[in-house]
Write a protein that holds these residues in place. Structure first.
Motif, PDB file in Angstrom:
ATOM      1  N   GLY A 755       0.789  -1.225   0.000  1.00 30.39           N
ATOM      2  CA  GLY A 755       0.000   0.000   0.000  1.00 30.39           C
ATOM      3  C   GLY A 755       0.818   1.270   0.000  1.00 30.39           C
ATOM      4  N   ARG A 756       2.114   1.165  -0.206  1.00 25.20           N
ATOM      5  CA  ARG A 756       2.974   2.350  -0.283  1.00 25.20           C
ATOM      6  C   ARG A 756       2.918   2.957  -1.687  1.00 25.20           C
ATOM      7  N   LEU A 757       3.215   4.275  -1.746  1.00 24.89           N
ATOM      8  CA  LEU A 757       3.358   4.915  -3.044  1.00 24.89           C
ATOM      9  C   LEU A 757       4.502   4.269  -3.815  1.00 24.89           C
ATOM     10  N   LYS A 758       4.227   3.895  -5.055  1.00 25.04           N
ATOM     11  CA  LYS A 758       5.253   3.266  -5.886  1.00 25.04           C
ATOM     12  C   LYS A 758       5.609   4.143  -7.084  1.00 25.04           C
ATOM     13  N   LYS A 759       4.582   4.656  -7.768  1.00 27.24           N
ATOM     14  CA  LYS A 759       4.854   5.416  -8.987  1.00 27.24           C
ATOM     15  C   LYS A 759       3.665   6.304  -9.317  1.00 27.24           C
ATOM     16  N   SER A 872      -4.457   6.178   5.841  1.00 33.62           N
ATOM     17  CA  SER A 872      -4.186   5.213   4.770  1.00 33.62           C
ATOM     18  C   SER A 872      -2.824   4.560   4.931  1.00 33.62           C
ATOM     19  N   PRO A 873      -2.639   3.376   4.348  1.00 36.75           N
ATOM     20  CA  PRO A 873      -1.312   2.739   4.407  1.00 36.75           C
ATOM     21  C   PRO A 873      -0.233   3.573   3.730  1.00 36.75           C
ATOM     22  N   ALA A 874      -0.591   4.271   2.659  1.00 35.36           N
ATOM     23  CA  ALA A 874       0.416   5.101   1.970  1.00 35.36           C
ATOM     24  C   ALA A 874       0.912   6.216   2.880  1.00 35.36           C
ATOM     25  N   ALA A 875      -0.008   6.863   3.608  1.00 41.45           N
ATOM     26  CA  ALA A 875       0.394   7.932   4.518  1.00 41.45           C
ATOM     27  C   ALA A 875       1.149   7.385   5.717  1.00 41.45           C
ATOM     28  N   ILE A 878       4.711   6.805   5.075  1.00 35.67           N
ATOM     29  CA  ILE A 878       5.484   8.040   5.006  1.00 35.67           C
ATOM     30  C   ILE A 878       5.738   8.592   6.400  1.00 35.67           C
ATOM     31  N   LEU A 879       4.699   8.623   7.218  1.00 36.20           N
ATOM     32  CA  LEU A 879       4.785   9.269   8.527  1.00 36.20           C
ATOM     33  C   LEU A 879       5.537   8.440   9.554  1.00 36.20           C
ATOM     34  N   ASP A 880       5.557   7.108   9.382  1.00 36.91           N
ATOM     35  CA  ASP A 880       6.249   6.228  10.322  1.00 36.91           C
ATOM     36  C   ASP A 880       7.097   5.240   9.522  1.00 36.91           C
ATOM     37  N   PRO A 881       8.399   5.474   9.417  1.00 35.18           N
ATOM     38  CA  PRO A 881       9.257   4.590   8.623  1.00 35.18           C
ATOM     39  C   PRO A 881       9.217   3.131   9.076  1.00 35.18           C
TER      40      PRO A 881
END
Length: 893
Positions: A755-759, A872-875, A878-881
């Motif tokens: 669910g992370r940003l990929k592209k 969201s999983p994407a956020a 980002i917010l928690d490595p």
């Protein structure tokens, strides 16, 4: 070495002699050892490459220098801590390294406004000394202390990669020297920006200057019963304290509605915490700020209005004399209610967006210099502004002073980013007033916290929307009710909410619409122009419902957009028939495979007006003058703020005259009659190119007639362009034309299996690529801003009080948090625009947030309707490595 000496007047600070080595030279400075290293370098030694973006927050990286060979943030290092140590700034780099660094950043396009780049350049030099052959990921990690709001980081990483290769013996890419349209001409004065040699307003020094500081309101809404400045006036070094009673002219200013006081008077209510109650003018900035804290204000605190819905209540206190409703706009076409009743599928929901801080890296600063009287004995004023419209600055400053406009000259100093946030005057009025009243030059620079407090934000908007379609997925009708939090003052909020209404259907055919949009005053910070100007908020709503209709019809997000996308001859939301060619469908087709082949992807299309339009003129004005030194100056009324306007103006002149780019210099000031309004609405390139083109053709005619530049010294060539035919939104005309042209886009956002940003893939119809390097950077920067808007950015205001007080709290993405960005340019020229080019300054982030929302829904099935989507999983990634799906403590479990 530190040797204590004496206390300074005013602040009580102990002065000592601090010795250190700066750029290879031993220096001793008589100063307070507790002052920051940055202040000593900048103010005492005039080394300006470390920029002040956030002192003392240490969160932007603009002030980076080397201390004992290590990259350090100079804004939080006390100069006493570096006594006896070596300090290196960009000024102290060898000539070879300076040339190498600046060449690499300029060739790669790793510089736009330039304010953050000197710090990044120093970081790059230090990093490559330690790691000569880094990966892109390692470069991104090395930049984690740095913030850039313009570039999206891609080209900065490109530049550092190029530096590594050049250091290893590789050749630089060949530079363009023709300057013609379509080439990669280097950014105008780019080398100065990279190295930090360019002087922004805060870098400028004027002999004999006083310094101003503001006393802001303590409450969002309170009656001011008294202001006691006696303690401040007694501080040694204070020259004067200025209050509302000292204003000789009009106290209220504004771009459209004059409702914003430069100083709030006793007996008046404050309307937000950024209201200015008094100005302290002193011999230095520190004394002015300390004295401002001593001003005592007697208030009657009142309950603030903090929601626009509350501002419309019958018993709501009236914040302005004409009430709390600033504007009501809308558009109706056909029977929308009937169309929805007869639709096969109907979806509806409410969407809410947030306050957003512009987060330009250069805080507000202004210098005003009184000049001797003319033949009539009248004083004049020279103002150095970073604003987006120096002619509007001139008009408003002169009204505050009660002077004729021609007594005030305003020079634009290219600013360190704006994004709409420098359209309104910030401190230009107060600084000019202080200079006029004291008869001495006055400089005022805001801290980052003061900047947050003062300037307008992006409007939070609630959209209640209903959308219907037939069994095939073709849209039948739309009803929308939009309400925007205007904040304390009008700014350009009526136009933002008008634009939200005019873009509420997105770039789709909608035969029946019923849209109403309200702008309502509250006691929150004012909201004004910000990149996208209402189209972003509307896009988030309509695109979200379109995805749900697709599910009901049984087709995917790409297909429902393809069935409804606007084509030539169709009618846009505003009623304008799009009768010129445009490449919106081509943008959709160009991302089809990427969308269809992705496991988790979201898609959104976008449209954004170019030019103010809606019944207001769009003017372009330029003057080319052959100067004594053989160069040709280009004067335009538009602002260079990193987007490359001056570079494009030079390319236009090169294209028309055949002369090389080294021939031309570009500038903006009020000395020439080139008043064409604000640099806003994505119109700078279109209107500047049109006017420069006309002027350059006149110069070319003289050159073709056998004249040389030497023979034409002193000759001026004027170019004017005007689009006067647009209609107001909702005008009762048969064929309304609300705007000159539009930008068009389709974007897809792809997530990975966690669910992370990929592209991100962004396809845009730009009409004509004027400069590929500048255009790529604009788009990458827009997407960076759009991703933050979608996931992490929020300027938090509670009860009218600002909760976001530092840079980290507003959630702007860093280099290591950005996904891969691919940009695709479609060139479908607009026949009405010079070279066919469309403006692209805003369209780049209009579809981004809804594309992210669609991607998240494809991943976890949740339809999100509120920004930012921090749940969201994407956020979370980002917010928690440390975040991983299913990992206790990081996934909310």
């Amino acid at each position: 070495m530190i040797r204590a000496n004496k206390k300074t007047a005013g602040t009580g600070a102990v002065v000592g002699e601090v010795s250190l080595n700066v750029n290879g030279k031993d220096v001793s400075v008589a100063t307070d050892p507790n002052r920051s290293l940055m202040d000593v370098l900048r103010d005492d030694l005039d080394l300006i490459s470390p920029k002040n973006g956030c002192q003392p927050q240490a969160q932007c990286g603009c002030c980076t220098v080397q201390v004992e060979g290590k990259a350090r943030l100079s804004c939080v290092m006390k100069v006493g801590q570096v006594a006896g140590k070596s300090v290196l700034t960009n000024e102290g780099l060898s000539a070879e390294v300076r040339q190498q660094v600046s060449d690499c950043f300029v060739r790669a396009g790793g510089v736009q406004c330039g304010f953050c780049i000197p710090g990044i350049a120093m970081r790059a030099v230090t990093f490559l000394d330690e790691k000569p052959d880094p990966t892109r990921g390692e470069i991104e990690h090395a930049l984690r202390a740095h913030l850039c709001r313009c570039t999206g980081y891609t080209k900065i990483v490109d530049a550092i990669e190029l530096m590594a290769k050049v250091r290893s013996g590789a050749e630089l890419p060949e530079a363009d020297t023709s300057g013609r349209v379509g080439t990669r001409l280097a950014k105008y004065r780019g080398h100065e920006f990279v190295l930090g040699d360019f002087r922004y307003v805060d870098d400028m020094k004027v002999a004999g200057s006083l310094f101003a500081a503001m006393r802001f309101s303590d409450h969002p809404r309170a009656l001011v019963k008294g202001i006691d400045a006696s303690s401040a006036e007694k501080v040694p070094g204070v020259s004067r304290v200025i209050t509302a009673s000292d204003v000789p002219g009009e106290r209220y200013v504004g771009l459209i509605v004059q409702d914003w006081p430069v100083l709030v008077a006793v007996g008046e209510e404050t309307r937000y915490v950024g209201d200015v109650l008094a100005i302290v003018v002193a011999e230095d900035q520190a004394i002015a700020r300390e004295a401002a804290k001593l001003i005592e204000v007697d208030y009657e605190v009142r309950v603030p209005i903090t929601r626009p819905q509350d501002g419309l209540a019958d018993d709501a206190p009236q914040l302005h004399k004409n009430g709390n409703l600033l504007s009501k706009s809308g558009v109706k076409r056909g029977d929308a209610a009937g169309a929805l009743t007869g639709s096969a599928f109907v979806v509806e929901d409410s969407f809410q967006t947030q306050f957003i801080e512009h987060m330009f890296l250069e805080p507000e600063a202004c210098i005003a210099v009184p000049e001797g009287g003319d033949g009539n004995g009248e004083a004049r004023l020279q103002v150095y502004s970073q604003g987006q419209g120096v002619f509007d600055d001139q008009r408003q400053i002169s009204s505050v002073l009660g002077w004729d406009r021609d007594r005030v000259r305003v020079d634009l100093v290219s600013n360190g980013g704006a994004f709409g946030g420098k359209e309104d005057m910030s401190i230009q009025g107060q600084t000019s007033l202080a200079a006029a009243l004291t008869g001495r030059p006055v400089k005022c620079s805001l801290t980052r916290e003061e900047s947050f407090r003062l300037h307008p934000k992006r409007h939070p908007i609630r959209t209640d929307i209903k959308l219907g379609c037939d069994e095939e997925g073709r849209i039948t009708g739309l009803v929308a009710r939009i309400i925007g939090d205007k904040g304390a003052y009008a700014s350009v909020g009526a136009k933002v909410l008008e634009r939200a209404a005019g873009h509420a259907t997105g770039p789709y055919r909608v035969p029946a619409i019923d849209i109403e949009s309200l702008a309502v005053y509250t006691n929150n910070p004012p909201c004004g122009a910000m990149r996208g100007f209402g189209a972003n908020q509307s896009s988030f709503a309509v695109e979200g419902l379109l995805d749900r209709l697709a599910e009901k019809v049984g087709i995917d997000g790409w297909e429902i957009r393809y069935r409804n996308i606007l084509e030539q001859g169709d009618r846009f939301c505003t009623g304008q028939k799009l009768d010129k060619p445009f490449g919106l469908k081509q943008t959709l087709l160009s991302v089809k495979d990427a969308y269809k082949n992705a496991k988790y992807a979201g898609i959104a299309c976008g449209i954004k007006n170019v030019g103010i339009g809606n019944g207001m003129p769009d003017l372009g004005k330029a003057v080319l003058k052959v100067e004594d030194d053989g160069c040709v100056s280009i004067r335009t009324g538009f602002t260079e703020m990193g987007q490359g306007l001056f570079t494009i103006s030079i390319q236009t002149a090169c294209e028309e005259t055949g002369l090389g780019p080294e021939t031309f210099r570009a500038t903006t000031d009020t000395s020439a009659a080139v008043d064409c309004g604000q640099t806003t609405a994505s119109r700078g390139t279109v209107l500047a190119a049109a006017s420069v083109c006309e002027a350059a053709r006149k110069l070319k005619a003289d050159l073709d007639g056998g004249k040389t530049l030497a023979e034409l010294v002193g000759r001026e060539y004027r170019g004017d362009y005007a689009c006067m035919y647009t209609n107001k939104l909702g005008a009762d005309v048969e064929e309304p034309k609300t705007h000159l042209t539009y930008g068009f886009a389709t974007q897809i956002v792809i997530l990975d299996d966690d669910g992370r940003l990929k592209k991100v893939v962004a396809a845009h119809d730009v009409g004509r690529v004027m400069n590929p390097t500048l255009l790529e950077g604009q788009m990458q920067g827009s997407i960076h801003m759009g991703l933050g808007y979608a996931l992490t950015e929020e300027f938090v205001v509670e009860g009218g009080e600002i909760q976001s007080r530092d840079i980290k709290s507003v959630g702007v993405l860093r280099a290591h948090q950005m996904p891969e960005v691919e940009v695709i340019f479609i060139e479908e020229p607009d026949p009405e625009c010079t070279y066919g080019a469309r403006g692209v300054g805003e369209i780049g982030l209009v579809p981004t947030a809804p594309a992210v929302a669609g991607a998240l829904a494809s991943f976890d099935g949740i339809r999100r309707t509120t920004l930012p989507m921090k749940d969201s999983p994407a956020a979370r990634a980002i917010l928690d490595p440390r975040w991983k799906p299913g990992n206790p403590g990081t996934d909310g479990s």
